[in-house]
Structure formats: structure tokens, C-alpha cells
Design a protein around this motif. Structure first.
Motif, PDB file in Angstrom:
ATOM      1  N   HIS A 123       0.844  -1.195   0.000  1.00 37.90           N
ATOM      2  CA  HIS A 123       0.000   0.000   0.000  1.00 37.90           C
ATOM      3  C   HIS A 123       0.874   1.237   0.000  1.00 37.90           C
ATOM      4  CE1 HIS A 123       0.984   0.504   4.269  1.00 37.90           C
ATOM      5  NE2 HIS A 123       0.839  -0.820   4.338  1.00 37.90           N
ATOM      6  N   ALA A 124       0.291   2.350  -0.413  1.00 35.93           N
ATOM      7  CA  ALA A 124       0.974   3.647  -0.386  1.00 35.93           C
ATOM      8  C   ALA A 124      -0.088   4.722  -0.280  1.00 35.93           C
ATOM      9  CB  ALA A 124       1.812   3.840  -1.642  1.00 35.93           C
ATOM     10  N   GLY A 125      -0.077   5.455   0.813  1.00 33.84           N
ATOM     11  CA  GLY A 125      -1.087   6.480   1.015  1.00 33.84           C
ATOM     12  C   GLY A 125      -2.473   5.858   1.023  1.00 33.84           C
ATOM     13  N   SER A 126      -3.351   6.354   0.169  1.00 36.89           N
ATOM     14  CA  SER A 126      -4.702   5.797   0.102  1.00 36.89           C
ATOM     15  C   SER A 126      -4.796   4.628  -0.871  1.00 36.89           C
ATOM     16  CB  SER A 126      -5.699   6.888  -0.314  1.00 36.89           C
ATOM     17  OG  SER A 126      -5.390   7.342  -1.617  1.00 36.89           O
ATOM     18  N   TRP A 127      -3.719   4.351  -1.606  1.00 36.54           N
ATOM     19  CA  TRP A 127      -3.704   3.249  -2.566  1.00 36.54           C
ATOM     20  C   TRP A 127      -3.392   1.941  -1.833  1.00 36.54           C
ATOM     21  CZ3 TRP A 127       0.337  -0.058  -3.911  1.00 36.54           C
ATOM     22  CH2 TRP A 127       0.080  -0.890  -4.997  1.00 36.54           C
ATOM     23  N   SER A 128      -4.130   0.903  -2.154  1.00 34.61           N
ATOM     24  CA  SER A 128      -3.935  -0.392  -1.510  1.00 34.61           C
ATOM     25  C   SER A 128      -4.030  -1.498  -2.548  1.00 34.61           C
ATOM     26  CB  SER A 128      -4.998  -0.602  -0.434  1.00 34.61           C
ATOM     27  OG  SER A 128      -4.854  -1.864   0.154  1.00 34.61           O
ATOM     28  N   TRP A 129      -3.024  -2.354  -2.591  1.00 33.25           N
ATOM     29  CA  TRP A 129      -3.038  -3.515  -3.470  1.00 33.25           C
ATOM     30  C   TRP A 129      -3.699  -4.654  -2.717  1.00 33.25           C
ATOM     31  CZ3 TRP A 129      -2.691  -3.854  -8.390  1.00 33.25           C
ATOM     32  CH2 TRP A 129      -2.404  -5.057  -9.015  1.00 33.25           C
ATOM     33  N   TYR A 130      -4.191  -5.640  -3.440  1.00 34.44           N
ATOM     34  CA  TYR A 130      -4.815  -6.765  -2.760  1.00 34.44           C
ATOM     35  C   TYR A 130      -3.778  -7.534  -1.937  1.00 34.44           C
ATOM     36  CZ  TYR A 130      -2.964 -10.003  -6.301  1.00 34.44           C
ATOM     37  OH  TYR A 130      -2.140 -10.747  -7.098  1.00 34.44           O
ATOM     38  N   VAL A 131      -4.233  -8.305  -0.983  1.00 34.89           N
ATOM     39  CA  VAL A 131      -3.348  -9.104  -0.141  1.00 34.89           C
ATOM     40  C   VAL A 131      -3.054 -10.408  -0.887  1.00 34.89           C
ATOM     41  CG1 VAL A 131      -3.064 -10.184   2.124  1.00 34.89           C
ATOM     42  CG2 VAL A 131      -4.371  -8.057   1.908  1.00 34.89           C
ATOM     43  N   PHE A 132      -1.778 -10.793  -0.932  1.00 32.75           N
ATOM     44  CA  PHE A 132      -1.381 -11.949  -1.729  1.00 32.75           C
ATOM     45  C   PHE A 132      -0.370 -12.797  -0.984  1.00 32.75           C
ATOM     46  CE2 PHE A 132       1.393  -8.447  -2.764  1.00 32.75           C
ATOM     47  CZ  PHE A 132       2.642  -9.007  -2.907  1.00 32.75           C
ATOM     48  N   ASN A 133       0.072 -13.872  -1.621  1.00 34.66           N
ATOM     49  CA  ASN A 133       1.070 -14.770  -1.045  1.00 34.66           C
ATOM     50  C   ASN A 133       2.108 -15.119  -2.100  1.00 34.66           C
ATOM     51  OD1 ASN A 133      -0.021 -16.900  -2.651  1.00 34.66           O
ATOM     52  ND2 ASN A 133      -1.565 -17.286  -1.102  1.00 34.66           N
TER      53      ASN A 133
END
Length: 173
Positions: A123-133
Motif C-alpha cells: 500500500h501507499a497512502g490511500s492506494w492499496s493492493w490486494y493481499v497476496f502470497n
């Protein structure tokens, strides 16, 4: 190293790293109780149980959906292994091995727990990537490899043709 052997090595390493990371984080640490673990402003380790497929699509709450996704993953991995055996380039073999290893890693999670254990959150600021493995990352890297390999069709076809008929490369007199 042949494309198939490289792909098989990628499959085995992906599967082993994926399962080892999940088992260690879930059973060997207190991440479940103390999450999130922050690693700077861009990376957290968290526990997310994904009952769906990529990006959490097609969430499956029942047993039938769970086992259909396990079966689909196993069939996909088998198909990728057959394709990997026929691969004409090492990049293609590697890419297919990464995807198959990731599919198998996530299939084991679904079979054992009913959901896939995801834990890396970027994530960065208000941007969030999905959670992965690790399996998810390998699948994405494998797809990128497939795209790159497909953009070089002449190289792949020339190598496959030369391997199939090595006498064609000798100049005619």
C-alpha cells in the motif's frame, strides 16, 4: 537445462516456498494475534483467508465451491505441466512452472483450510493492493513470462523447429 526441467524446478521451488512461508507465518509466529506487522510505509504482513480466486472474486462459502476450485486448480496444473513438457523455450517452461506451482500451492490451502492464506499487503497512502502470497506472486510472474514469450514467437518457433529436425540447420550444397 531443458525447458521442461527448468519449469519443473520452478514448480517445485514455488510450491515449497509458498507452503513454507504460509506454514511458518501461521504456525511459527504470532502474526494471527498481533497483526498487522508493519515493514515501513508500504508493506504489512496480515492474515487474510481468501475463499475465492484472484482478487477475491467468486467467493465460495460452501464445500462444493471449495472442492470445485481445488479440482480446477489441479486440472489447470496438470494442463500446464503437459504444456510445459512441450515448451520450446526456457522462458515458457519457467513461466508455466511458476503458474503451476502457484496453482498447486493455493490448491493445498483450499483443501486443507477451505481458503487460501494470503499475507502480503502492499500500500501507499490511500492506494492499496490486494493481499497476496508467494503462490499469487509466482502466478503473476508466470503470466508476465507468458506474455513476454508470446511477443517473441519467431525465436520460440525457430528453436522448436531446430530441435525437432536438427539436419535443417546444415547449409545445402
Amino acid at each position: 537445462m531443458t525447458p521442461f526441467r527448468l519449469g519443473l524446478l520452478a514448480l517445485l521451488l514455488t510450491f515449497a516456498l509458498d507452503q513454507a512461508s504460509k506454514l511458518w507465518l501461521y504456525f511459527g509466529t504470532d502474526l494471527v494475534l498481533t497483526q498487522p506487522w508493519r515493514f515501513g510505509p508500504y508493506l504489512d504482513l496480515v492474515v487474510v483467508w481468501n475463499r475465492g480466486v484472484s482478487y477475491g472474486l467468486f467467493q465460495q462459502e460452501g464445500g462444493l465451491g471449495r472442492w470445485l476450485l481445488v479440482a480446477l486448480s489441479l486440472v489447470a496444473a496438470a494442463g500446464l505441466a503437459v504444456w510445459m513438457h512441450r515448451a520450446g523455450s526456457r522462458l515458457l517452461g519457467l513461466a508455466l512452472g511458476l503458474i503451476a506451482g502457484g496453482a498447486l500451492g493455493n490448491a493445498v490451502d483450499r483443501a486443507a483450510y477451505g481458503a487460501v492464506f494470503d499475507f502480503v499487503h502492499l500500500h501507499a497512502g490511500s492506494w492499496s493492493w490486494y493481499v497476496f502470497n508467494v503462490a499469487d506472486a509466482a502466478i503473476v510472474a508466470g503470466v508476465v513470462g507468458l506474455i513476454i514469450d508470446s511477443l517473441m514467437p519467431e525465436r520460440g518457433r525457430a528453436k522448436a523447429a531446430q530441435a525437432a529436425n536438427p539436419t535443417d540447420s546444415a547449409p545445402s550444397v
